[in-house]
Scaffold this motif. Structure first.
Motif, short mmCIF file in Angstrom:
data_model
loop_
_atom_site.label_atom_id
_atom_site.label_comp_id
_atom_site.label_asym_id
_atom_site.label_seq_id
_atom_site.Cartn_x
_atom_site.Cartn_y
_atom_site.Cartn_z
N ASP A 247 0.85 -1.19 0.00
CA ASP A 247 0.00 0.00 0.00
C ASP A 247 0.88 1.24 0.00
OD1 ASP A 247 -1.84 2.03 0.42
OD2 ASP A 247 -3.10 0.78 1.73
N PRO A 248 0.80 2.05 -1.06
CA PRO A 248 1.67 3.24 -1.10
C PRO A 248 1.27 4.29 -0.05
CG PRO A 248 0.23 3.13 -3.06
CD PRO A 248 -0.01 1.87 -2.27
N ASP A 249 0.06 4.18 0.50
CA ASP A 249 -0.41 5.17 1.48
C ASP A 249 -0.15 4.70 2.91
OD1 ASP A 249 -1.72 7.08 2.95
OD2 ASP A 249 -3.55 7.06 1.74
N ALA A 250 1.07 4.95 3.39
CA ALA A 250 1.48 4.44 4.71
C ALA A 250 0.63 5.03 5.83
CB ALA A 250 2.96 4.74 4.95
N ALA A 251 0.20 6.27 5.68
CA ALA A 251 -0.61 6.92 6.73
C ALA A 251 -1.96 6.21 6.85
CB ALA A 251 -0.81 8.40 6.39
N ALA A 252 -2.54 5.86 5.72
CA ALA A 252 -3.83 5.16 5.74
C ALA A 252 -3.68 3.79 6.41
CB ALA A 252 -4.38 5.01 4.33
N VAL A 253 -2.56 3.11 6.13
CA VAL A 253 -2.32 1.80 6.74
C VAL A 253 -2.17 1.95 8.26
CG1 VAL A 253 -0.77 -0.19 6.86
CG2 VAL A 253 -1.27 0.85 4.64
N ALA A 254 -1.45 2.99 8.69
CA ALA A 254 -1.26 3.23 10.13
C ALA A 254 -2.61 3.44 10.81
CB ALA A 254 -0.34 4.43 10.34
N GLU A 255 -3.49 4.17 10.13
CA GLU A 255 -4.81 4.44 10.69
C GLU A 255 -5.64 3.14 10.79
OE1 GLU A 255 -6.89 7.72 8.68
OE2 GLU A 255 -8.73 6.77 9.50
N LEU A 256 -5.58 2.33 9.73
CA LEU A 256 -6.30 1.04 9.75
C LEU A 256 -5.81 0.17 10.91
CD1 LEU A 256 -6.53 -0.32 6.07
CD2 LEU A 256 -8.38 0.54 7.52
#
Ligand code: TRP
Length: 329
Positions: A247-256
């Motif tokens: 997932d290129p969106d590391a911030a979104a992964v952290a939130e998940l």
């Protein structure tokens, strides 16, 4: 320019674990290094001696995977191992520099022997494949070998052989270093520590959207996380390992991850996101692969030309080795 050599056994199509462990690095570095990529069909026969047709078929499949992920034959050289018989001769000389006891201690070979149920009936060719791999690496005078974590013991054994050779016969061989990727070991869809084509837990680069969806929906997660409102564990949860890697969106992964830990985020929602992330990554690879598959003559030419270029390098190294060993010719 420094040199890279790395390769794969063509026993099946390549999967996400190959990509993360090594292919991504090869593609990224191919313009900065003289890059050789070996389709190790001779090594594949060490544990598939009864299936030569399968190995042959997969030479082309692996070549398609390489080109589809962006290995560029204009800058990188793809070599078919069986087209370079000099590698077998080098292997014979190196075998004298390794003890049977040392080979028996190679952790990767040990693990593979167990997996394949070989026991004492291990084929000798398989048992000594780390030595043939040392021949591959040194024949191309590789400085750097981008590999998955499981291949580190091979590089270690290669370094030992190089040092021994150079000490006994004079400085001849180049000592290689391993380059291990950021997410070196991608777990399998079943949560096992390693994705492997023979383990039935792999997502292949050539899998269709439907197959990827089914595999992701069936993925192992946190076994205690039986309801969406319960808190879940992220560590060792392969769904999150895949998101970390793709997932290129590391911030979104952290939130998940935070929501999953707190409770209130179901496995299905995370898996849906993972399917989209993998699809975004795989769709262009799949398209390119099917375009290339329509032109097998072009792929064959890439292999033929790459093998000829590679063979010329190996011949020079073999000449140096033969001179160092006071052999004829
Ligand atoms: N052993 C590697 C694999 O199983 C394939 C391989 C053969 C290789 N020769 C190599 C890897 C040289 C790195 C360098 O995938």
């Amino acid at each position: 320019m420094k040199t890279i050599l790395t390769g794969d056994r063509p026993t099946g199509p390549l999967h996400l674990g190959h990509y993360v462990g090594s292919l991504a690095n090869r593609v990224e570095l191919q313009r900065e290094y003289a890059t050789y990529v070996l389709i190790a069909d001779v090594q594949a026969l060490t544990d598939h001696a009864d299936e030569p047709e399968r190995v042959r078929r997969n030479v082309l499949e692996v070549a398609l995977d390489y080109l589809a992920v962006g290995i560029d034959p204009a800058v990188a050289t793809v070599v078919v191992q069986s087209g370079v018989p000099e590698l077998a001769e080098l292997t014979i000389y190196y075998l004298n520099l390794v003890t049977v006891a040392r080979l028996g201690r190679n952790p990767t070979v040990k693990e593979e022997m167990q997996q394949k149920g070989f026991g004492a009936e291990v084929p000798a060719g398989f048992f000594v494949y780390p030595v043939s791999q040392a021949a591959d690496i040194t024949a191309f005078r590789a400085d750097v070998v981008p590999v998955g974590e499981d291949q580190l013991p091979m590089i270690e054994q290669t370094v030992e052989i190089v040092r021994r050779f150079n000490r006994l016969y004079g400085a001849t061989l180049v000592e290689p270093a391993a380059l291990v990727a950021k997410h070196a070991r991608l777990p399998g869809t079943d949560g096992q520590s390693k994705m492997g084509k023979s383990l039935g837990n792999a997502i292949f680069l050539s899998d269709s959207r439907d197959v990827v969806s089914k595999k992701v929906m069936g993925m192992y997660t946190d076994p205690q996380h039986v309801r969406a409102d319960l808190p879940g564990i992220v560590e060792g949860n392969p769904v999150f390992s895949y998101l970390d890697a793709f997932d290129p969106d590391a911030a979104a992964v952290a939130e998940l991850k935070a929501r999953y830990r707190a409770g209130g985020l179901g496995d299905v929602a995370v898996k849906r996101r993972l399917i989209e992330v993998l699809e975004a990554f795989l769709a262009p690879i799949r398209t390119r692969r099917s375009e290339l598959a329509r032109d097998p003559a072009m792929v064959e030419r890439v292999l033929r030309e790459g093998t000829a270029r590679g063979r010329a390098v190996v011949r020079e190294t073999l000449g140096d080795v033969r001179r160092a060993l006071h052999l004829e010719g």
